[in-house]
Design an enzyme around this catalytic site. Structure first.
Site, PDB file in Angstrom:
ATOM      1  N   GLY A 173       0.936  -1.299   0.221  1.00 23.05           N
ATOM      2  CA  GLY A 173      -0.233  -0.005   0.011  1.00 23.05           C
ATOM      3  C   GLY A 173       0.994   1.272  -0.097  1.00 23.05           C
ATOM      4  CB  CYS A 215       5.997   1.843   7.337  1.00 26.51           C
ATOM      5  SG  CYS A 215       5.470   3.532   6.463  1.00 26.51           S
ATOM      6  CG  LEU A 216       6.547   1.041   1.089  1.00 22.39           C
ATOM      7  CD1 LEU A 216       5.914   1.314  -0.317  1.00 22.39           C
ATOM      8  CD2 LEU A 216       7.418  -0.089   1.021  1.00 22.39           C
ATOM      9  CG  HIS A 236       0.834   6.651   5.722  1.00 22.94           C
ATOM     10  ND1 HIS A 236       2.133   7.005   6.178  1.00 22.94           N
ATOM     11  CD2 HIS A 236       1.077   5.237   5.543  1.00 22.94           C
ATOM     12  CE1 HIS A 236       3.075   6.180   6.321  1.00 22.94           C
ATOM     13  NE2 HIS A 236       2.551   4.923   5.843  1.00 22.94           N
ATOM     14  CG  HIS A 242       0.115   0.907   7.316  1.00 24.00           C
ATOM     15  ND1 HIS A 242       1.143   0.505   8.130  1.00 24.00           N
ATOM     16  CD2 HIS A 242       0.820   1.753   6.384  1.00 24.00           C
ATOM     17  CE1 HIS A 242       2.377   1.111   7.741  1.00 24.00           C
ATOM     18  NE2 HIS A 242       2.227   1.812   6.962  1.00 24.00           N
ATOM     19  CD  GLU A 243      -0.790   2.348   2.840  1.00 24.57           C
ATOM     20  OE1 GLU A 243      -0.472   3.531   2.956  1.00 24.57           O
ATOM     21  OE2 GLU A 243       0.064   1.353   3.005  1.00 24.57           O
ATOM     22  CD  GLN A 263       3.524   5.488   2.617  1.00 22.89           C
ATOM     23  OE1 GLN A 263       2.805   5.124   2.123  1.00 22.89           O
ATOM     24  NE2 GLN A 263       4.637   5.093   2.998  1.00 22.89           N
TER      25      GLN A 263
END
Length: 234
Positions: free
Chosen positions: A81, A132-133, A178, A174-175, A86
């Site tokens: 995701g 997480c990226l 963000h 999670h997204e 991001q």
């Protein structure tokens, strides 16, 4: 969000695209085929730590291009995701290509998402690994609900309701975090947060190298140039 391994699944294992089952779907989504790799922001950058703005204009070439770029950026980083902040854009959008706990693949995007508040009887917390990226190289256990429902619209402003269970539910939460300016490390106890930061410091260079290699295999460099030797932007 980072990918984890699939688990055995139900009889109907068809890919869900925008919440709807399809009989066939490519490994690389069409959006990614059209996209350009963008730089992924990293923990500490301001855009990751403030709430994103709602999208007010739909069906525009700019919005479609952003979503396409997010898909390719996510795939080049082996993510499940990716939220718009991001890639440095403070708009309420995220994309996903994520398995659930039954191995069913879910692919799509959602604009202006809002998480449903589930009734207490439907809430079950699961404490499992999460990455997480934007926190490259770190993985920590984070408690999340095992079911999530997100309501929003697509790039053209058409209503969407996306429901996920297990790992896909974790991805949706999670997204959504963000877009509210919150990273998963902020859900950790102080000691665990320090552990995550140590992991990131130790592993980030290896992660960046892996992303560059994947970008090269896709034939794209960050910024969109065709390349055989992509260099990650940091």
């Amino acid at each position: 969000m980072s990918v984890r391994d699939d688990q055995p699944g139900p009889v109907d294992r068809r890919v869900r695209v925008q919440g709807q089952p399809v009989d066939s779907y490519p490994a690389l989504p069409p959006e990614a085929e059209r996209g350009t790799i963008r730089r992924i922001t990293v923990l500490g950058e301001d855009v990751l730590h403030r709430p994103c703005r709602e999208v007010t204009e739909f069906g525009t070439p700019e919005l479609s291009a952003l979503i396409d770029d997010m898909f390719l950026t996510m795939h080049a980083a082996d993510g499940a995701g990716l939220a718009a902040n991001q890639v440095g854009v403070d708009l309420r959008i995220f994309v996903y290509d994520c398995p659930d706990d039954h191995g069913v693949r879910h692919v799509g995007h959602i604009v202006n998402p809002v998480l449903d508040e589930l009734p207490p009887a439907e809430r079950r917390l699961v404490d499992e690994g999460e990455g997480c990226l934007s926190v490259p190289g770190a993985t920590m256990n984070v408690p999340r609900l095992d079911r999530a429902v997100v309501r929003g619209v697509d790039r053209d402003g058409k209503p969407l309701v996306i429901e996920g269970t297990g790992y896909f539910a974790r991805c949706l939460q999670h997204e959504s975090d963000h877009l509210d300016g919150r990273l998963y490390v902020q859900r950790l106890a102080k000691r665990d947060r320090k552990d995550a930061l140590r992991q990131m410091a130790d592993r980030r260079e290896r992660v960046f190298a892996q992303r560059a290699a994947k970008a090269a295999r896709l034939g794209r460099a960050p910024g969109g140039s065709p390349t055989a030797q992509a260099t990650p932007e940091r």
